[in-house]
Design an enzyme around this catalytic site. Structure first.
Site, PDB file in Angstrom:
ATOM      1  N   HIS A  19       0.822  -1.212   0.000  1.00 18.42           N
ATOM      2  CA  HIS A  19       0.000   0.000   0.000  1.00 18.42           C
ATOM      3  C   HIS A  19       0.859   1.267   0.000  1.00 18.42           C
ATOM      4  O   HIS A  19       0.359   2.351  -0.266  1.00 18.42           O
ATOM      5  CB  HIS A  19      -0.914   0.000   1.230  1.00 18.42           C
ATOM      6  CG  HIS A  19      -2.355   0.275   0.945  1.00 18.42           C
ATOM      7  ND1 HIS A  19      -2.926   0.257  -0.312  1.00 18.42           N
ATOM      8  CD2 HIS A  19      -3.371   0.587   1.785  1.00 18.42           C
ATOM      9  CE1 HIS A  19      -4.214   0.542  -0.227  1.00 18.42           C
ATOM     10  NE2 HIS A  19      -4.508   0.748   1.036  1.00 18.42           N
ATOM     11  N   ASN A  63      -7.070   5.996   3.872  1.00 24.48           N
ATOM     12  CA  ASN A  63      -8.503   6.249   3.673  1.00 24.48           C
ATOM     13  C   ASN A  63      -8.898   7.719   3.790  1.00 24.48           C
ATOM     14  O   ASN A  63     -10.017   8.077   3.451  1.00 24.48           O
ATOM     15  CB  ASN A  63      -9.327   5.426   4.662  1.00 24.48           C
ATOM     16  CG  ASN A  63      -9.177   3.939   4.432  1.00 24.48           C
ATOM     17  OD1 ASN A  63      -8.507   3.494   3.497  1.00 24.48           O
ATOM     18  ND2 ASN A  63      -9.783   3.159   5.285  1.00 24.48           N
ATOM     19  N   ASP A  88      -0.769   2.197  -5.448  1.00 22.86           N
ATOM     20  CA  ASP A  88      -0.744   0.766  -5.735  1.00 22.86           C
ATOM     21  C   ASP A  88      -2.001   0.365  -6.495  1.00 22.86           C
ATOM     22  O   ASP A  88      -3.049   0.980  -6.360  1.00 22.86           O
ATOM     23  CB  ASP A  88      -0.642  -0.045  -4.438  1.00 22.86           C
ATOM     24  CG  ASP A  88      -1.806   0.230  -3.489  1.00 22.86           C
ATOM     25  OD1 ASP A  88      -1.974   1.395  -3.077  1.00 22.86           O
ATOM     26  OD2 ASP A  88      -2.553  -0.703  -3.179  1.00 22.86           O
ATOM     27  N   ASN A 109      -9.384   2.964  -1.646  1.00 25.31           N
ATOM     28  CA  ASN A 109      -9.897   3.906  -0.645  1.00 25.31           C
ATOM     29  C   ASN A 109      -9.174   5.244  -0.633  1.00 25.31           C
ATOM     30  O   ASN A 109      -9.778   6.277  -0.354  1.00 25.31           O
ATOM     31  CB  ASN A 109      -9.878   3.272   0.745  1.00 25.31           C
ATOM     32  CG  ASN A 109     -10.932   2.203   0.876  1.00 25.31           C
ATOM     33  OD1 ASN A 109     -11.980   2.265   0.244  1.00 25.31           O
ATOM     34  ND2 ASN A 109     -10.654   1.195   1.683  1.00 25.31           N
TER      35      ASN A 109
END
Length: 183
Positions: A19, A63, A88, A109
């Site tokens: 991530h 997020n 990513d 997200n």
């Protein structure tokens, strides 16, 4: 002025996770620079061939990435078309990339947050493949670390990501899409 944003999560426990590819690409592109903090982000402001550029790593966790991006874009009066987001992508093979603009979040997200905060999908994205293995828990996968072999493969592709970033900064979105989109 251009804004180049690498997405990731802050903290040592997330370093080198899938991530955090956006953070990793920025670190590779810039080398050892002195990051400053502002608006829930680490940023580095510089000039590249007379073009002012801000590089940003949101520190809001993935997020909520849009909050930091929105604050920087607003404060520095940066147009949506002058923003590049590096993140990513689970659906691309490890190390490969894809350029997109004017598209949905694809379930990412961080992108959902950015689209919501900017109220637009018109920014450019540099999607970096991390090859999701179907059946694995998605959260565990994206927060998992790259193996040594995976990290080496990713690093072999840093050169092309750097060219895309440089093209975006110096030539803009249209030329970058023409020159670096896969046919």
């Amino acid at each position: 002025m251009k804004l180049v944003v690498g997405l990731g999560n802050p903290g040592e426990e997330y370093r080198s996770t899938r991530h955090n590819v956006g953070f990793m690409v920025l670190d590779s592109f810039l080398g050892d620079v002195l990051w400053q903090k502002k608006f829930n982000g680490e940023f580095y402001k510089t000039m590249i061939e007379n073009e002012p550029v801000i590089f940003l790593k949101p520190l809001t966790f993935m997020n909520l990435s849009g909050q930091a991006v929105q604050q920087f874009a607003h404060y520095y009066h940066i147009d949506i078309t002058d923003i590049l987001i590096i993140h990513d992508d689970l659906d691309l093979p490890l190390g490969s990339y894809k350029l997109k603009r004017n598209s949905s979040s694809g379930g990412h997200n961080g992108l959902k947050s950015i689209i919501s905060c900017l109220n637009s999908e018109s920014f450019l994205r540099l999607k970096v493949g991390v090859t999701y293995q179907r059946g694995e828990n998605t959260i565990d996968f994206v927060l998992g670390r790259f193996s040594k072999k995976e990290k080496e493969l990713l690093e072999e592709n840093y050169g092309i990501y750097h060219k895309v970033i440089r093209s975006f900064i110096l030539s803009g979105v249209e030329k970058t899409l023409v020159n670096y989109s896969k046919k």
